[in-house]
Write a protein that holds these residues in place. Structure first.
Motif, PDB file in Angstrom:
ATOM      1  N   LEU A 105       0.805  -1.217   0.000  1.00 47.69           N
ATOM      2  CA  LEU A 105       0.000   0.000   0.000  1.00 47.69           C
ATOM      3  C   LEU A 105       0.839   1.269   0.000  1.00 47.69           C
ATOM      4  O   LEU A 105       0.289   2.369  -0.094  1.00 47.69           O
ATOM      5  CB  LEU A 105      -0.917   0.015   1.231  1.00 47.69           C
ATOM      6  N   ALA A 106       2.152   1.124   0.134  1.00 47.55           N
ATOM      7  CA  ALA A 106       3.007   2.304   0.287  1.00 47.55           C
ATOM      8  C   ALA A 106       2.835   3.281  -0.871  1.00 47.55           C
ATOM      9  O   ALA A 106       2.707   4.492  -0.671  1.00 47.55           O
ATOM     10  CB  ALA A 106       4.467   1.873   0.417  1.00 47.55           C
ATOM     11  N   GLY A 107       2.815   2.755  -2.095  1.00 46.46           N
ATOM     12  CA  GLY A 107       2.687   3.650  -3.242  1.00 46.46           C
ATOM     13  C   GLY A 107       1.323   4.297  -3.336  1.00 46.46           C
ATOM     14  O   GLY A 107       1.204   5.465  -3.698  1.00 46.46           O
ATOM     15  N   ALA A 108       0.280   3.542  -2.979  1.00 45.58           N
ATOM     16  CA  ALA A 108      -1.084   4.057  -3.109  1.00 45.58           C
ATOM     17  C   ALA A 108      -1.350   5.215  -2.171  1.00 45.58           C
ATOM     18  O   ALA A 108      -2.171   6.088  -2.471  1.00 45.58           O
ATOM     19  CB  ALA A 108      -2.084   2.938  -2.850  1.00 45.58           C
ATOM     20  N   PHE A 109      -0.667   5.245  -1.022  1.00 38.80           N
ATOM     21  CA  PHE A 109      -0.913   6.299  -0.045  1.00 38.80           C
ATOM     22  C   PHE A 109       0.326   7.139   0.224  1.00 38.80           C
ATOM     23  O   PHE A 109       0.405   7.837   1.232  1.00 38.80           O
ATOM     24  CB  PHE A 109      -1.438   5.684   1.257  1.00 38.80           C
ATOM     25  N   GLY A 110       1.290   7.078  -0.696  1.00 41.82           N
ATOM     26  CA  GLY A 110       2.475   7.916  -0.578  1.00 41.82           C
ATOM     27  C   GLY A 110       2.161   9.362  -0.904  1.00 41.82           C
ATOM     28  O   GLY A 110       1.109   9.707  -1.446  1.00 41.82           O
ATOM     29  N   ARG A 111       3.106  10.250  -0.581  1.00 38.03           N
ATOM     30  CA  ARG A 111       2.882  11.685  -0.752  1.00 38.03           C
ATOM     31  C   ARG A 111       2.562  12.049  -2.194  1.00 38.03           C
ATOM     32  O   ARG A 111       1.682  12.851  -2.466  1.00 38.03           O
ATOM     33  CB  ARG A 111       4.116  12.447  -0.263  1.00 38.03           C
ATOM     34  N   GLY A 112       3.280  11.441  -3.134  1.00 34.05           N
ATOM     35  CA  GLY A 112       3.050  11.781  -4.532  1.00 34.05           C
ATOM     36  C   GLY A 112       1.662  11.375  -4.995  1.00 34.05           C
ATOM     37  O   GLY A 112       0.988  12.137  -5.707  1.00 34.05           O
ATOM     38  N   ARG A 113       1.218  10.192  -4.599  1.00 37.67           N
ATOM     39  CA  ARG A 113      -0.109   9.726  -5.028  1.00 37.67           C
ATOM     40  C   ARG A 113      -1.214  10.566  -4.406  1.00 37.67           C
ATOM     41  O   ARG A 113      -2.215  10.882  -5.065  1.00 37.67           O
ATOM     42  CB  ARG A 113      -0.280   8.247  -4.639  1.00 37.67           C
ATOM     43  N   ILE A 114      -1.040  10.966  -3.154  1.00 34.45           N
ATOM     44  CA  ILE A 114      -2.048  11.800  -2.499  1.00 34.45           C
ATOM     45  C   ILE A 114      -2.157  13.135  -3.217  1.00 34.45           C
ATOM     46  O   ILE A 114      -3.259  13.656  -3.450  1.00 34.45           O
ATOM     47  CB  ILE A 114      -1.702  12.005  -1.012  1.00 34.45           C
ATOM     48  N   ALA A 115      -1.025  13.705  -3.614  1.00 38.02           N
ATOM     49  CA  ALA A 115      -1.057  14.975  -4.352  1.00 38.02           C
ATOM     50  C   ALA A 115      -1.798  14.817  -5.673  1.00 38.02           C
ATOM     51  O   ALA A 115      -2.540  15.721  -6.093  1.00 38.02           O
ATOM     52  CB  ALA A 115       0.368  15.467  -4.586  1.00 38.02           C
ATOM     53  N   GLU A 116      -1.620  13.678  -6.339  1.00 40.82           N
ATOM     54  CA  GLU A 116      -2.313  13.433  -7.601  1.00 40.82           C
ATOM     55  C   GLU A 116      -3.821  13.370  -7.426  1.00 40.82           C
ATOM     56  O   GLU A 116      -4.581  13.681  -8.353  1.00 40.82           O
ATOM     57  CB  GLU A 116      -1.823  12.126  -8.217  1.00 40.82           C
ATOM     58  N   LEU A 117      -4.272  12.947  -6.239  1.00 40.78           N
ATOM     59  CA  LEU A 117      -5.708  12.813  -5.994  1.00 40.78           C
ATOM     60  C   LEU A 117      -6.386  14.144  -5.695  1.00 40.78           C
ATOM     61  O   LEU A 117      -7.614  14.203  -5.644  1.00 40.78           O
ATOM     62  CB  LEU A 117      -5.940  11.861  -4.806  1.00 40.78           C
ATOM     63  N   SER A 118      -5.614  15.200  -5.504  1.00 40.98           N
ATOM     64  CA  SER A 118      -6.175  16.480  -5.065  1.00 40.98           C
ATOM     65  C   SER A 118      -7.257  16.989  -6.006  1.00 40.98           C
ATOM     66  O   SER A 118      -8.328  17.425  -5.569  1.00 40.98           O
ATOM     67  CB  SER A 118      -5.055  17.516  -4.926  1.00 40.98           C
ATOM     68  N   ALA A 119      -7.016  16.938  -7.309  1.00 40.16           N
ATOM     69  CA  ALA A 119      -7.994  17.458  -8.268  1.00 40.16           C
ATOM     70  C   ALA A 119      -9.292  16.653  -8.210  1.00 40.16           C
ATOM     71  O   ALA A 119     -10.391  17.227  -8.279  1.00 40.16           O
ATOM     72  CB  ALA A 119      -7.414  17.435  -9.680  1.00 40.16           C
ATOM     73  N   ASP A 120      -9.190  15.326  -8.070  1.00 36.04           N
ATOM     74  CA  ASP A 120     -10.393  14.497  -7.970  1.00 36.04           C
ATOM     75  C   ASP A 120     -11.176  14.816  -6.701  1.00 36.04           C
ATOM     76  O   ASP A 120     -12.413  14.875  -6.717  1.00 36.04           O
ATOM     77  CB  ASP A 120     -10.014  13.015  -7.969  1.00 36.04           C
ATOM     78  N   VAL A 121     -10.458  15.018  -5.599  1.00 31.79           N
ATOM     79  CA  VAL A 121     -11.121  15.348  -4.340  1.00 31.79           C
ATOM     80  C   VAL A 121     -11.867  16.670  -4.475  1.00 31.79           C
ATOM     81  O   VAL A 121     -13.039  16.794  -4.077  1.00 31.79           O
ATOM     82  CB  VAL A 121     -10.098  15.419  -3.193  1.00 31.79           C
ATOM     83  N   GLU A 122     -11.223  17.659  -5.049  1.00 35.71           N
ATOM     84  CA  GLU A 122     -11.845  18.980  -5.187  1.00 35.71           C
ATOM     85  C   GLU A 122     -13.050  18.936  -6.114  1.00 35.71           C
ATOM     86  O   GLU A 122     -14.082  19.555  -5.834  1.00 35.71           O
ATOM     87  CB  GLU A 122     -10.799  19.982  -5.689  1.00 35.71           C
ATOM     88  N   ARG A 123     -12.951  18.198  -7.217  1.00 35.18           N
ATOM     89  CA  ARG A 123     -14.069  18.096  -8.145  1.00 35.18           C
ATOM     90  C   ARG A 123     -15.260  17.390  -7.483  1.00 35.18           C
ATOM     91  O   ARG A 123     -16.413  17.839  -7.608  1.00 35.18           O
ATOM     92  CB  ARG A 123     -13.653  17.333  -9.399  1.00 35.18           C
ATOM     93  N   THR A 124     -14.987  16.317  -6.766  1.00 29.18           N
ATOM     94  CA  THR A 124     -16.067  15.603  -6.086  1.00 29.18           C
ATOM     95  C   THR A 124     -16.706  16.463  -5.011  1.00 29.18           C
ATOM     96  O   THR A 124     -17.935  16.483  -4.856  1.00 29.18           O
ATOM     97  CB  THR A 124     -15.531  14.301  -5.469  1.00 29.18           C
ATOM     98  N   ALA A 125     -15.894  17.202  -4.260  1.00 33.22           N
ATOM     99  CA  ALA A 125     -16.438  18.106  -3.237  1.00 33.22           C
ATOM    100  C   ALA A 125     -17.354  19.143  -3.866  1.00 33.22           C
ATOM    101  O   ALA A 125     -18.437  19.438  -3.339  1.00 33.22           O
ATOM    102  CB  ALA A 125     -15.301  18.775  -2.472  1.00 33.22           C
ATOM    103  N   ASP A 126     -16.951  19.706  -5.002  1.00 30.67           N
ATOM    104  CA  ASP A 126     -17.796  20.700  -5.677  1.00 30.67           C
ATOM    105  C   ASP A 126     -19.119  20.084  -6.119  1.00 30.67           C
ATOM    106  O   ASP A 126     -20.186  20.702  -5.965  1.00 30.67           O
ATOM    107  CB  ASP A 126     -17.055  21.283  -6.883  1.00 30.67           C
ATOM    108  N   GLU A 127     -19.077  18.877  -6.657  1.00 23.84           N
ATOM    109  CA  GLU A 127     -20.311  18.224  -7.107  1.00 23.84           C
ATOM    110  C   GLU A 127     -21.265  17.976  -5.937  1.00 23.84           C
ATOM    111  O   GLU A 127     -22.478  18.212  -6.051  1.00 23.84           O
ATOM    112  CB  GLU A 127     -19.966  16.893  -7.780  1.00 23.84           C
TER     113      GLU A 127
END
Length: 411
Positions: A105-127
């Motif tokens: 799970l290290a890669g899935a929850f590493g700093r780089g992967r979390i940063a990549e998820l930021s746009a998806d999180v923001e879009r879902t929050a807006d919806e």
């Protein structure tokens, strides 16, 4: 107030249903009376000071109850699906067994992967906030948890793992039922609910892995299968299904709790909400303060690996201690004026996500979701207010709102 009868009474008061709104006042009294209190009926020592809890969670002298403990101490649970899952999962393993399951799970929850998820999180929050705005556009109230608090983390962790949107809504109830495993005392009803939920969830994630083996996608389920096939992750397929089960349920249950609790804290402290509206740079600190002031996990258990001492109290080998995270986070020896909710509080280092080998792997993602959502919520709804009493989770361990009615306009 230093005798066991008084301390037991204080403890039971803190865990009673009528203390769900405020367990912290009796927990503070327990910390003053007996900061390491052995509750004999449960045979565990409740720790309520920050330093003691941090030492237990971080140090090598304590471990989580695992399958060896289950076989030795609770053989009557062995035929229960929920126990079979829990005491072989990341939550119920130690040492090399824990490292083997956590490593993929290290890669899935590493700093780089979390940063990549930021746009998806923001879009879902807006919806979701669009949906919440529609539900409250007539001046009435809507349940924040049903429309936003639960759907956001479900969508985020579901998307990460590979759970289709159409399947995600069914997991709210199943997740709550599986979480009954975390209760310090599990009733027969708790076991029935947890067993049924774990059985259904295991079947679902086993089927998801079969689907991804036939048709790989760019999600965690596919990645874990590929790593296992290449023998980069020595994890059996049934263990992969259990990993996905744990990730999904843990990924939305506690984060949904964090979101509702933080919104409630801000709306009951309007001066602090005003600071965030004026200066959004304070949002990460506000999330940390919310985790400290009223976090989603009140307590967690550990067992002594060998005879040791905690704050001068001897704990025998195999002896149980319960770190009361909520009390530790309000320890006046660690935080001045601990009952105040202050978004500018300096040097907040919460124990809400645990510490040591079992530090929550999803902590960074939960923080990302909370910051993204709260900034949008406060900016978009300046008249946001509580529209009635919330319904708190009926749990001694998990703190969350099952319902939180809000309105977007002032009275």
């Amino acid at each position: 107030m230093d005798d066991a009868v008084d301390a037991d009474g204080i403890l039971l008061s803190a865990l009673a249903p009528d203390s769900r709104d405020d367990p912290y006042t009796p927990l503070a009294a327990l910390r003053d009376a007996a900061p390491v209190h052995h509750h004999e009926p449960l045979d565990t020592r409740f720790l309520t000071r920050y330093a003691d809890c941090q030492a237990v969670l971080s140090g090598p002298s304590f471990a989580v109850p695992d399958r060896e403990w289950l076989v030795r101490e609770r053989p009557e649970w062995l035929d229960r699906p929920a126990a079979d899952f829990f005491y072989a999962s990341l939550l119920g393993t130690n040492g090399a067994a824990h490292d083997r399951l956590r490593r993929p799970l290290a890669g899935a929850f590493g700093r780089g992967r979390i940063a990549e998820l930021s746009a998806d999180v923001e879009r879902t929050a807006d919806e979701l906030l669009d949906r919440f705005a529609d539900a409250t556009s007539d001046g009435g109230a809507a349940d924040f948890q049903a429309l936003v608090g639960y759907p956001l983390p479900v969508a985020v962790v579901g998307g990460l793992i590979g759970v289709p949107r159409a399947d995600q809504e069914q997991f709210h109830r199943l997740g709550q039922d599986a979480a009954r495993l975390l209760e310090p005392v599990r009733s027969a009803a708790d076991w029935r609910r947890a067993d049924a939920a774990v059985t259904a969830l295991r079947e679902y994630f086993a089927a998801l892995l079969r689907e991804r083996r036939a048709r790989p996608a760019g999600d965690l389920a596919s990645t874990l299968l590929a790593e296992a096939a290449a023998e980069r992750a020595p994890v059996a397929e049934h263990e992969l299904a259990d990993l996905l089960l744990l990730l999904f349920v843990a990924g939305f249950e506690t984060t949904a709790g964090l979101l509702g609790l933080t919104v409630f804290a801000l709306l009951t402290h309007p001066d602090q909400a005003a600071l965030l509206r004026t200066d959004p740079a304070l949002l990460p600190g506000a999330v940390e303060e919310s985790l400290r002031w009223d976090g989603p996990v009140l307590m967690t258990e550990r067992l002594a690996v060998h005879t040791t001492e905690v704050a001068g109290v001897t704990v025998p080998a195999g002896g149980s201690v319960t770190t009361v995270l909520g009390a530790a986070n309000r320890d006046p020896l660690r935080y001045p004026d601990p009952d105040a909710f202050l978004v500018r509080r300096p040097d907040v280092r919460v124990l809400s996500f645990g510490a040591g080998p079992h530090y929550c792997f999803g902590a960074a993602l939960a923080r990302l979701e909370a910051v993204a959502l709260l900034g949008r919520l406060l900016a978009r709804f300046p008249g946001l207010r509580l529209a009635g009493p919330g319904v708190r989770r009926p749990s001694a361990c998990l703190r969350s709102f099952d319902e939180l009615p809000l309105a977007t306009t002032g009275r």
